[in-house]
Design a protein around this motif. Sequence first.
Motif, PDB file in Angstrom:
ATOM      1  N   LYS A 205      -2.577   5.113   2.901  1.00 46.91           N
ATOM      2  CA  LYS A 205      -2.140   3.728   3.035  1.00 46.91           C
ATOM      3  C   LYS A 205      -1.929   3.358   4.508  1.00 46.91           C
ATOM      4  O   LYS A 205      -2.284   2.247   4.930  1.00 46.91           O
TER       5      LYS A 205
ATOM      6  N   GLU B  97      -3.885   0.338   6.272  1.00 47.35           N
ATOM      7  CA  GLU B  97      -3.213  -0.816   6.869  1.00 47.35           C
ATOM      8  C   GLU B  97      -3.581  -1.020   8.340  1.00 47.35           C
ATOM      9  O   GLU B  97      -3.471  -2.125   8.852  1.00 47.35           O
ATOM     10  N   LYS B  98      -4.032   0.040   9.002  1.00 46.24           N
ATOM     11  CA  LYS B  98      -4.393  -0.065  10.421  1.00 46.24           C
ATOM     12  C   LYS B  98      -5.901   0.001  10.646  1.00 46.24           C
ATOM     13  O   LYS B  98      -6.346   0.127  11.784  1.00 46.24           O
TER      14      LYS B  98
END
Length: 122
Positions: free
Chosen positions: A39, A43-44
């Motif tokens: 995750k 997200e990055k």
Amino acid sequence: MNEANTTPQMQDIAKKLSPLLSKHRDDIALNEKLFRKIKAVYEKRKQMKLDDQQIRVVEKYYRDFVRMGADLPKDKQDTLRKLNEHLALLTLKFGDNVLAETNKNLNWSSEIKKTWTACRRM
């Protein structure tokens, strides 16, 4: 694991292994530490200077883990684990039933051939 080329011993082994394999899959898919890492990368992903293929891989792994229940609350994951184990056993049972019916039909088919051959000789 337990397809058309099987024996009663293979079927017994499959019945013992099926819940273990289901647990193993769940232990990977519902691994909280692993999912946190996936995750975090997800997200990055836009800031990481990844190419299109790498972004696709990150998105696929994230989506796969979410679909396997990694983002569910702990109590729902426990329920999912029980359902997956039960489903694994039902799938195995279904395969055994299909195999048994297929074998019955093969025996029935050979009986028809014997009768047909006997009638032709008359």
